[in-house]
Design a protein around this motif. Structure first.
Motif, PDB file in Angstrom:
ATOM      1  N   LEU A  54      -4.787  12.213 -11.624  1.00  0.00           N
ATOM      2  CA  LEU A  54      -5.752  11.571 -10.730  1.00  0.00           C
ATOM      3  C   LEU A  54      -5.412  11.840  -9.264  1.00  0.00           C
ATOM      4  CD1 LEU A  54      -6.146   8.143 -12.585  1.00  0.00           C
ATOM      5  CD2 LEU A  54      -7.730  10.078 -12.610  1.00  0.00           C
ATOM      6  N   GLY A  55      -4.123  11.965  -8.974  1.00  0.00           N
ATOM      7  CA  GLY A  55      -3.703  12.211  -7.609  1.00  0.00           C
ATOM      8  C   GLY A  55      -4.068  13.579  -7.087  1.00  0.00           C
ATOM      9  N   THR A  56      -4.474  14.468  -7.984  1.00  0.00           N
ATOM     10  CA  THR A  56      -4.851  15.826  -7.593  1.00  0.00           C
ATOM     11  C   THR A  56      -6.327  15.934  -7.221  1.00  0.00           C
ATOM     12  OG1 THR A  56      -3.169  16.613  -9.156  1.00  0.00           O
ATOM     13  CG2 THR A  56      -4.736  18.257  -8.349  1.00  0.00           C
ATOM     14  N   ILE A  57      -7.134  14.972  -7.636  1.00  0.00           N
ATOM     15  CA  ILE A  57      -8.593  15.078  -7.466  1.00  0.00           C
ATOM     16  C   ILE A  57      -9.013  15.177  -5.995  1.00  0.00           C
ATOM     17  CG2 ILE A  57     -10.791  13.892  -7.825  1.00  0.00           C
ATOM     18  CD1 ILE A  57      -9.638  12.824 -10.463  1.00  0.00           C
ATOM     19  N   PRO A  58      -8.521  14.292  -5.086  1.00  0.00           N
ATOM     20  CA  PRO A  58      -8.987  14.386  -3.699  1.00  0.00           C
ATOM     21  C   PRO A  58      -8.683  15.723  -3.025  1.00  0.00           C
ATOM     22  CG  PRO A  58      -7.992  12.248  -4.085  1.00  0.00           C
ATOM     23  CD  PRO A  58      -7.702  13.085  -5.294  1.00  0.00           C
ATOM     24  N   VAL A  59      -7.468  16.227  -3.178  1.00  0.00           N
ATOM     25  CA  VAL A  59      -7.136  17.495  -2.517  1.00  0.00           C
ATOM     26  C   VAL A  59      -7.896  18.656  -3.150  1.00  0.00           C
ATOM     27  CG1 VAL A  59      -5.103  18.034  -3.958  1.00  0.00           C
ATOM     28  CG2 VAL A  59      -5.240  18.886  -1.610  1.00  0.00           C
ATOM     29  N   ARG A  61       2.209  19.713   2.485  1.00  0.00           N
ATOM     30  CA  ARG A  61       1.786  18.913   1.334  1.00  0.00           C
ATOM     31  C   ARG A  61       2.902  17.983   0.895  1.00  0.00           C
ATOM     32  NH1 ARG A  61       2.476  17.652  -3.337  1.00  0.00           N
ATOM     33  NH2 ARG A  61       4.387  18.851  -3.262  1.00  0.00           N
ATOM     34  N   SER A  62       4.106  18.521   0.776  1.00  0.00           N
ATOM     35  CA  SER A  62       5.219  17.656   0.370  1.00  0.00           C
ATOM     36  C   SER A  62       5.511  16.609   1.438  1.00  0.00           C
ATOM     37  CB  SER A  62       6.465  18.502   0.083  1.00  0.00           C
ATOM     38  OG  SER A  62       6.849  19.243   1.218  1.00  0.00           O
ATOM     39  N   ALA A 115      -3.898  10.930   0.974  1.00  0.00           N
ATOM     40  CA  ALA A 115      -3.038  11.501   2.011  1.00  0.00           C
ATOM     41  C   ALA A 115      -2.779  12.980   1.737  1.00  0.00           C
ATOM     42  CB  ALA A 115      -1.720  10.730   2.069  1.00  0.00           C
ATOM     43  N   GLN A 116      -2.628  13.333   0.448  1.00  0.00           N
ATOM     44  CA  GLN A 116      -2.354  14.721   0.090  1.00  0.00           C
ATOM     45  C   GLN A 116      -3.468  15.663   0.557  1.00  0.00           C
ATOM     46  OE1 GLN A 116      -0.486  17.043  -3.681  1.00  0.00           O
ATOM     47  NE2 GLN A 116      -2.192  15.704  -4.177  1.00  0.00           N
ATOM     48  N   VAL A 171      -1.049   5.060  -5.838  1.00  0.00           N
ATOM     49  CA  VAL A 171      -1.429   6.414  -6.264  1.00  0.00           C
ATOM     50  C   VAL A 171      -2.630   6.905  -5.467  1.00  0.00           C
ATOM     51  CG1 VAL A 171      -2.292   7.809  -8.193  1.00  0.00           C
ATOM     52  CG2 VAL A 171      -0.487   6.112  -8.590  1.00  0.00           C
ATOM     53  N   ALA A 172      -3.629   6.044  -5.295  1.00  0.00           N
ATOM     54  CA  ALA A 172      -4.825   6.432  -4.537  1.00  0.00           C
ATOM     55  C   ALA A 172      -4.467   6.746  -3.083  1.00  0.00           C
ATOM     56  CB  ALA A 172      -5.867   5.319  -4.594  1.00  0.00           C
ATOM     57  N   TRP A 173      -3.605   5.938  -2.473  1.00  0.00           N
ATOM     58  CA  TRP A 173      -3.175   6.154  -1.088  1.00  0.00           C
ATOM     59  C   TRP A 173      -2.497   7.509  -0.943  1.00  0.00           C
ATOM     60  CZ3 TRP A 173      -3.349   4.911   3.867  1.00  0.00           C
ATOM     61  CH2 TRP A 173      -2.254   5.158   4.694  1.00  0.00           C
TER      62      TRP A 173
END
Length: 265
Positions: A91-96, A166-167, A155-156, A149-151
């Motif tokens: 899920l953390g990959t979706i925004p980027v 990114r890191s 941010a990513q 996780v969403a935050w």
């Protein structure tokens, strides 16, 4: 490509991919400060394959447990800590990913300049230093809430701005929500796997379309150098931040940004 160029670019990618100093900034700056021409899309793919292989090999035990737990969460609705972490990475990959598809061309056209790199290095470096100094806590990557996780995920997406790292931005966001340095770094490294894989697939698609000639020996050496240096970087970075913290990287980012402003303004 000269062999020296292969070695330098492989080391730059492998080391800077996982440090909070922006690998894209360093890869952009190599042709600025050297007489070498652009390395080409095929070599970029090789460098990404090396970095991806390194992080998968380093975390293979964690990834195996996460994959097994994620499968059980889908088939049996059983969500344990490993399954939750696997879902957090996905899920953390979706925004980027979404922002990359929508804005990548505009970013590459308008933002890939030394001045943007310099400002991003300084601004996000200061933010990293503040987060590490004032807000870090003791929670691990297994103790995040879905809000955390969403935050971190949103941010990513800022990492698409050259020079952000990114890191660096994911660790900053994780520290701001009270994660430990090691927890922030480990989650950042796990998040890198789908991001690097997606970026590599886009580059492969561009390579297929361009029908660029392939020098396999150069690509293999670039992959190996990038992979070995990235693996070592992950290991020693986790040891380093446990003992010393993020501030040396903050100082490096600010110093590099000031140098770039002095040279290009």
């Amino acid at each position: 490509m000269e062999w020296l160029q292969v070695v330098v670019l492989g080391l730059v990618q492998g080391i800077s991919e996982f440090l909070p100093v922006s690998s894209s900034a360093h890869l952009i700056l190599v042709p600025v400060f050297t007489p070498w021409e652009d390395q080409g899309l095929a070599f970029d793919v090789a460098l990404h394959v090396g970095s991806l292989s390194a992080v998968i090999m380093y975390f293979w035990r964690d990834l195996w447990k996460m994959a097994f737990a994620w499968t059980r969460s889908v088939t049996h609705r059983e969500v344990d800590a490993d399954a939750k972490l696997a879902w957090a990475v996905l899920l953390g990959t979706i925004p980027v990913g979404a922002c990359g598809l929508l804005f990548q061309e505009a970013i590459e056209t308008h933002l890939r300049s030394p001045i943007v790199l310099a400002l991003s290095l300084i601004v996000f470096g200061v933010l990293l230093g503040w987060a590490d100094w004032k807000h870090r806590g003791e929670r691990s990557e297994y103790q995040m809430s879905w809000k955390d996780v969403a935050w971190i995920a949103f941010a990513q997406a800022l990492a698409l701005i050259p020079g952000t790292s990114r890191s660096g931005i994911t660790m900053t966001a994780a520290l701001l929500v009270g994660m430990s340095r090691e927890g922030a770094a480990r989650f950042s490294f796990l998040l890198s796997i789908p991001v690097i894989a997606l970026a590599g697939m886009l580059e492969v698609w561009g390579l297929v379309q361009s029908q660029e000639a392939v020098d396999w020996a150069t690509l293999i050496w670039g992959t190996l150098i990038s992979g070995v240096s990235a693996y070592a970087c992950i290991h020693y970075f986790l040891v380093f931040i446990r003992r010393i913290g993020m501030q040396p990287f903050v100082i490096y980012r600010i110093a590099l940004g000031i140098v770039l402003l002095a040279v290009f303004l």
